[in-house]
Design a protein around this motif. Sequence first.
Motif, PDB file in Angstrom:
ATOM      1  N   TYR A  25      -8.508   7.026   0.278  1.00 25.57           N
ATOM      2  CA  TYR A  25      -8.479   5.607   0.612  1.00 25.57           C
ATOM      3  C   TYR A  25      -7.546   5.352   1.796  1.00 25.57           C
ATOM      4  O   TYR A  25      -6.717   6.200   2.146  1.00 25.57           O
ATOM      5  N   SER A  26      -7.682   4.175   2.353  1.00 25.49           N
ATOM      6  CA  SER A  26      -6.787   3.727   3.421  1.00 25.49           C
ATOM      7  C   SER A  26      -6.506   2.246   3.227  1.00 25.49           C
ATOM      8  O   SER A  26      -7.449   1.436   3.107  1.00 25.49           O
ATOM      9  N   VAL A  27      -5.234   1.903   3.122  1.00 18.33           N
ATOM     10  CA  VAL A  27      -4.811   0.508   2.969  1.00 18.33           C
ATOM     11  C   VAL A  27      -3.553   0.265   3.788  1.00 18.33           C
ATOM     12  O   VAL A  27      -2.881   1.203   4.203  1.00 18.33           O
ATOM     13  N   SER A  28      -3.235  -0.996   3.990  1.00 21.47           N
ATOM     14  CA  SER A  28      -2.015  -1.335   4.727  1.00 21.47           C
ATOM     15  C   SER A  28      -0.814  -1.456   3.798  1.00 21.47           C
ATOM     16  O   SER A  28       0.314  -1.148   4.176  1.00 21.47           O
ATOM     17  N   GLY A  29      -1.066  -1.945   2.577  1.00 24.21           N
ATOM     18  CA  GLY A  29       0.009  -2.098   1.605  1.00 24.21           C
ATOM     19  C   GLY A  29      -0.122  -1.045   0.523  1.00 24.21           C
ATOM     20  O   GLY A  29      -0.476   0.098   0.774  1.00 24.21           O
ATOM     21  N   ALA A  92     -13.254   2.516  -5.741  1.00 30.00           N
ATOM     22  CA  ALA A  92     -13.047   1.251  -5.038  1.00 30.00           C
ATOM     23  C   ALA A  92     -11.558   0.994  -4.884  1.00 30.00           C
ATOM     24  O   ALA A  92     -10.750   1.433  -5.709  1.00 30.00           O
ATOM     25  N   VAL A  93     -11.210   0.264  -3.834  1.00 28.98           N
ATOM     26  CA  VAL A  93      -9.802  -0.023  -3.559  1.00 28.98           C
ATOM     27  C   VAL A  93      -9.614  -1.495  -3.258  1.00 28.98           C
ATOM     28  O   VAL A  93     -10.516  -2.158  -2.729  1.00 28.98           O
ATOM     29  N   ARG A  94      -8.479  -2.001  -3.637  1.00 29.87           N
ATOM     30  CA  ARG A  94      -8.078  -3.345  -3.249  1.00 29.87           C
ATOM     31  C   ARG A  94      -6.691  -3.236  -2.650  1.00 29.87           C
ATOM     32  O   ARG A  94      -5.793  -2.655  -3.243  1.00 29.87           O
ATOM     33  N   ASP A  95      -6.512  -3.778  -1.438  1.00 32.93           N
ATOM     34  CA  ASP A  95      -5.229  -3.738  -0.755  1.00 32.93           C
ATOM     35  C   ASP A  95      -4.343  -4.869  -1.253  1.00 32.93           C
ATOM     36  O   ASP A  95      -4.813  -6.004  -1.406  1.00 32.93           O
ATOM     37  N   THR A  96      -3.088  -4.580  -1.509  1.00 32.00           N
ATOM     38  CA  THR A  96      -2.169  -5.619  -1.969  1.00 32.00           C
ATOM     39  C   THR A  96      -1.517  -6.362  -0.808  1.00 32.00           C
ATOM     40  O   THR A  96      -0.739  -7.278  -1.018  1.00 32.00           O
ATOM     41  N   TRP A  97      -1.855  -5.979   0.417  1.00 30.07           N
ATOM     42  CA  TRP A  97      -1.272  -6.613   1.599  1.00 30.07           C
ATOM     43  C   TRP A  97      -2.334  -7.431   2.300  1.00 30.07           C
ATOM     44  O   TRP A  97      -3.485  -7.043   2.383  1.00 30.07           O
TER      45      TRP A  97
END
Lengths: 116, 113
Positions: A25-29, A92-97
Amino acid sequence: AQSVAQPEDQVNVAEGNPLTVKCTYSVSGNPYLFWYVQYPNRGLQFLLKYITGDNLVKGSYGFEAEFNKSQTSFHLKKPSALVSDSALYFCAVRDTWGNAGNMLTFGGGTRLMVKP
Amino acid sequence: DAMVIQNPRYQVTQFGKPVTLSCSQTLNHNVMYWYQQKSSQAPKLLFHYYDKDFNNEADTPDNFQSRRPNTSFCFLDIRSPGLGDAAMYLCATSTLDTADTQYFGPGTRLTVL
């Protein structure tokens, strides 16, 4: 922006053997990570999720997944595969930021085939 | 058991003939979502509602509309279905907590003749 990769379109495993379905995955937060399973002509069924805490998450039907922050991975595992585990699996991913809110980003899916 | 219900499970319509798909939930969740899924691909978000606050994804065609008359029910209207709209349509619900799980219904498979 958040993104998810499932590098394998299909995973083949013999019944009784351990299985792994990969997800990065890739996220900012910080990520919230989910695994779903889909049987033919059915909706997505929730298996497990990582929010915080212990990196090893246990879920339904004997599945578990390990969150690895340094490798940005959340691989799904099961010690002993069953023929009935054959299905389509989505990470699946959800970003917290930012403004992602409740939005999930899904990987492309991995078809698991367990042979007797 | 609390759940997400979709009706019908299978819908056949003709090219250009309007069709409505329905979703209901007994989970009392604030957020409802409509996804389109083609050929075992990843689900694609069409719309979502925070309570009655409607949110359209930027690339959702104008041919698709949605209504949420109350907390329990949500409808997907396809005004003039084309052959490319044949797909599985999935409804999902969640609370407002961003750590919460989205729970999916069984889906409606739409065929366009």
